[in-house]
Scaffold this active site. Structure first.
Site, PDB file in Angstrom:
ATOM      1  N   SER A  43       0.782  -1.342   0.209  1.00 33.92           N
ATOM      2  CA  SER A  43      -0.047   0.101   0.072  1.00 33.92           C
ATOM      3  C   SER A  43       0.835   1.117  -0.194  1.00 33.92           C
ATOM      4  O   SER A  43       1.596   1.554   0.854  1.00 33.92           O
ATOM      5  CB  SER A  43      -1.022  -0.009   1.248  1.00 33.92           C
ATOM      6  OG  SER A  43      -1.617   1.283   1.465  1.00 33.92           O
ATOM      7  N   HIS A  84      -0.879  -1.396  -4.398  1.00 36.13           N
ATOM      8  CA  HIS A  84      -2.397  -0.962  -3.684  1.00 36.13           C
ATOM      9  C   HIS A  84      -2.290   0.492  -3.693  1.00 36.13           C
ATOM     10  O   HIS A  84      -1.652   0.837  -2.998  1.00 36.13           O
ATOM     11  CB  HIS A  84      -2.519  -1.708  -2.522  1.00 36.13           C
ATOM     12  CG  HIS A  84      -3.584  -1.748  -1.672  1.00 36.13           C
ATOM     13  ND1 HIS A  84      -4.826  -2.537  -2.105  1.00 36.13           N
ATOM     14  CD2 HIS A  84      -4.157  -0.805  -0.653  1.00 36.13           C
ATOM     15  CE1 HIS A  84      -6.002  -2.143  -1.292  1.00 36.13           C
ATOM     16  NE2 HIS A  84      -5.447  -1.432  -0.522  1.00 36.13           N
ATOM     17  N   ASP A 144      -4.721   3.592  -2.187  1.00 35.64           N
ATOM     18  CA  ASP A 144      -5.762   3.587  -1.141  1.00 35.64           C
ATOM     19  C   ASP A 144      -6.570   5.014  -1.696  1.00 35.64           C
ATOM     20  O   ASP A 144      -5.998   6.083  -1.275  1.00 35.64           O
ATOM     21  CB  ASP A 144      -5.392   3.652   0.224  1.00 35.64           C
ATOM     22  CG  ASP A 144      -5.100   2.394   0.580  1.00 35.64           C
ATOM     23  OD1 ASP A 144      -5.987   1.425   0.441  1.00 35.64           O
ATOM     24  OD2 ASP A 144      -4.064   1.891   1.184  1.00 35.64           O
ATOM     25  N   MET A 182      -9.473   7.648  -0.556  1.00 36.74           N
ATOM     26  CA  MET A 182     -10.204   8.130   0.404  1.00 36.74           C
ATOM     27  C   MET A 182     -10.709   9.493   0.442  1.00 36.74           C
ATOM     28  O   MET A 182     -10.301  10.214  -0.071  1.00 36.74           O
ATOM     29  CB  MET A 182      -9.394   7.897   1.840  1.00 36.74           C
ATOM     30  CG  MET A 182      -8.796   6.674   2.252  1.00 36.74           C
ATOM     31  SD  MET A 182      -7.921   6.688   3.766  1.00 36.74           S
ATOM     32  CE  MET A 182      -7.357   5.141   3.808  1.00 36.74           C
ATOM     33  N   HIS A 235      -8.203   0.717  -4.277  1.00 33.81           N
ATOM     34  CA  HIS A 235      -9.092   0.489  -3.293  1.00 33.81           C
ATOM     35  C   HIS A 235      -9.801   1.774  -2.881  1.00 33.81           C
ATOM     36  O   HIS A 235      -9.187   2.555  -2.424  1.00 33.81           O
ATOM     37  CB  HIS A 235      -8.137   0.040  -2.139  1.00 33.81           C
ATOM     38  CG  HIS A 235      -9.198  -0.516  -0.830  1.00 33.81           C
ATOM     39  ND1 HIS A 235      -8.443  -0.521   0.508  1.00 33.81           N
ATOM     40  CD2 HIS A 235     -10.335  -0.452  -0.612  1.00 33.81           C
ATOM     41  CE1 HIS A 235      -9.554  -0.767   1.331  1.00 33.81           C
ATOM     42  NE2 HIS A 235     -10.727  -0.673   0.873  1.00 33.81           N
ATOM     43  N   MET A 279     -12.367   3.743  -1.068  1.00 32.57           N
ATOM     44  CA  MET A 279     -12.919   4.083   0.283  1.00 32.57           C
ATOM     45  C   MET A 279     -13.849   5.338   0.077  1.00 32.57           C
ATOM     46  O   MET A 279     -13.421   6.290   0.777  1.00 32.57           O
ATOM     47  CB  MET A 279     -12.050   3.892   1.482  1.00 32.57           C
ATOM     48  CG  MET A 279     -11.496   2.620   1.679  1.00 32.57           C
ATOM     49  SD  MET A 279      -9.836   2.681   2.658  1.00 32.57           S
ATOM     50  CE  MET A 279      -8.648   2.765   1.399  1.00 32.57           C
ATOM     51  N   MET A 338     -11.475  -6.466   5.085  1.00 30.09           N
ATOM     52  CA  MET A 338     -10.919  -5.499   5.817  1.00 30.09           C
ATOM     53  C   MET A 338     -10.551  -6.005   7.427  1.00 30.09           C
ATOM     54  O   MET A 338     -11.272  -6.503   7.935  1.00 30.09           O
ATOM     55  CB  MET A 338     -11.634  -4.169   6.015  1.00 30.09           C
ATOM     56  CG  MET A 338     -11.603  -3.096   4.700  1.00 30.09           C
ATOM     57  SD  MET A 338     -10.144  -2.857   3.932  1.00 30.09           S
ATOM     58  CE  MET A 338      -9.211  -1.922   5.435  1.00 30.09           C
ATOM     59  N   ASP A 361      -6.414  -6.810   4.125  1.00 25.41           N
ATOM     60  CA  ASP A 361      -5.841  -5.545   4.243  1.00 25.41           C
ATOM     61  C   ASP A 361      -6.094  -4.726   5.578  1.00 25.41           C
ATOM     62  O   ASP A 361      -7.179  -4.611   6.076  1.00 25.41           O
ATOM     63  CB  ASP A 361      -6.485  -4.459   3.093  1.00 25.41           C
ATOM     64  CG  ASP A 361      -5.994  -2.997   3.018  1.00 25.41           C
ATOM     65  OD1 ASP A 361      -5.070  -2.842   3.804  1.00 25.41           O
ATOM     66  OD2 ASP A 361      -6.602  -2.400   2.369  1.00 25.41           O
TER      67      ASP A 361
HETATM   68  C1  DX5 Z   1      -6.550   1.359   5.505  1.00 24.46           C
HETATM   69  C2  DX5 Z   1      -6.079   0.971   3.968  1.00 24.46           C
HETATM   70  C3  DX5 Z   1      -4.666   0.057   4.068  1.00 24.46           C
HETATM   71  C4  DX5 Z   1      -3.682   0.609   4.679  1.00 24.46           C
HETATM   72  C5  DX5 Z   1      -2.915  -0.556   5.388  1.00 24.46           C
HETATM   73  O1  DX5 Z   1      -7.627   1.890   5.302  1.00 24.46           O
HETATM   74  O2  DX5 Z   1      -7.274   0.616   3.091  1.00 24.46           O
HETATM   75  O3  DX5 Z   1      -4.636  -0.474   2.598  1.00 24.46           O
HETATM   76  O4  DX5 Z   1      -2.737   1.558   3.959  1.00 24.46           O
HETATM   77  O5  DX5 Z   1      -1.819  -0.212   5.933  1.00 24.46           O
HETATM   78  P1  DX5 Z   1      -1.020  -0.995   7.062  1.00 24.46           P
HETATM   79  O6  DX5 Z   1      -0.783  -2.280   6.362  1.00 24.46           O
HETATM   80  O7  DX5 Z   1      -0.029  -0.274   7.586  1.00 24.46           O
HETATM   81  O8  DX5 Z   1      -2.075  -1.552   8.197  1.00 24.46           O
HETATM   82 ZN    ZN Z   2      -6.318  -0.433   1.341  1.00 28.43          ZN
END
Ligand code: DX5
Ligand code: ZN
Length: 217
Positions: A8, A33, A35, A37, A66, A68, A138, A177
């Site tokens: 990520s 990956h 993320d 948001m 991903h 969110m 998750m 994840d």
């Molecule tokens: C959290 C994200 C993850 C995050 C994981 O909402 O979807 O992808 O970056 O980070 P770690 O591996 O540090 O928990």
């Molecule tokens: Zn993620």
């Protein structure tokens, strides 16, 4: 299926994404990956489609996006046009439109994933499994990197593995994840996960290759 490792980039240096993606590629990572948001579905704002578009120009790695965000149906086209290879969105964001969104993603020739948060039960996935390329379980509340792995989510991995067996979906990616490290990776793989996302564990390790290898062991 060999375990897919998807670092990520939320834990990478945003001023040096090209460098950091090249480092994880050299270290043997399979996917990147990303993320996304929106500060609404989750209490944090990160990356949008323009960044995905720029990353598409500098890497051939699979871009594992991903989402969110609250209204994924409004933004799917932007992320497809930006060059995403996989788009995963959250069931909780638009449950009544989930099948429609999955079909839209698939119609553009890329892979579709559906994710559930820690409090969402696995049975809701059943109706979607035949249409999906990936399920993302998750193992933290989405929103931030570096949180503690929630062991109570682990049984859902086995539930999805069983659903994949029932629907003869041998190629379904079962991704986890949140809080993944060398110890929690083993637990998830044992339950049936075949794709692991890890942010902090990989990027905070001086030896990226060693960190990635340790997730495969
Ligand atoms: C959290 C994200 C993850 C995050 C994981 O909402 O979807 O992808 O970056 O980070 P770690 O591996 O540090 O928990
Ligand atoms: Zn993620």
């Amino acid at each position: 299926m060999d375990t897919i490792i998807s670092p990520s980039i939320l834990s990478a240096d945003f001023a040096n994404l090209q460098r950091d993606i090249s480092c994880i590629s050299d270290a043997g990572a399979d996917w990147v990956h990303i993320d996304v948001m929106d500060g609404h579905f989750v209490p944090n704002i990160t990356i949008g489609a323009p960044v995905v578009k720029s990353l598409r120009k500098i890497t051939n790695m699979i871009l594992d996006v991903h989402l969110m965000i609250s209204e994924p149906n409004k933004y799917i086209d932007d992320f497809i046009d930006a060059g995403a290879d996989i788009i995963t969105f959250h069931y909780e964001a638009q449950s009544s439109l989930a099948l429609e969104i999955i079909k839209k993603i698939k119609s553009k020739g890329i892979l579709a994933g559906l994710s559930i948060k820690p409090m969402t039960p696995s049975y809701i996935l059943k109706d979607f499994i035949p249409y999906l390329d990936m399920v993302l379980i998750m193992t933290v509340e989405p929103g931030f990197g570096g949180q503690k792995f929630m062991h109570e989510c682990v049984s859902k991995i086995a539930d999805v593995k069983e659903m994949a067996r029932v629907f003869a979906k041998d190629n379904l990616y079962i991704q986890v994840d949140g809080g993944i490290n060398d110890i929690t990776a083993k637990i998830c793989k044992k339950m049936g996960a075949n794709s692991l996302v890890a942010g902090n564990y990989i990027f905070n390790n001086k030896d990226l290759k060693k960190a990635i290898c340790s997730l495969r062991e």
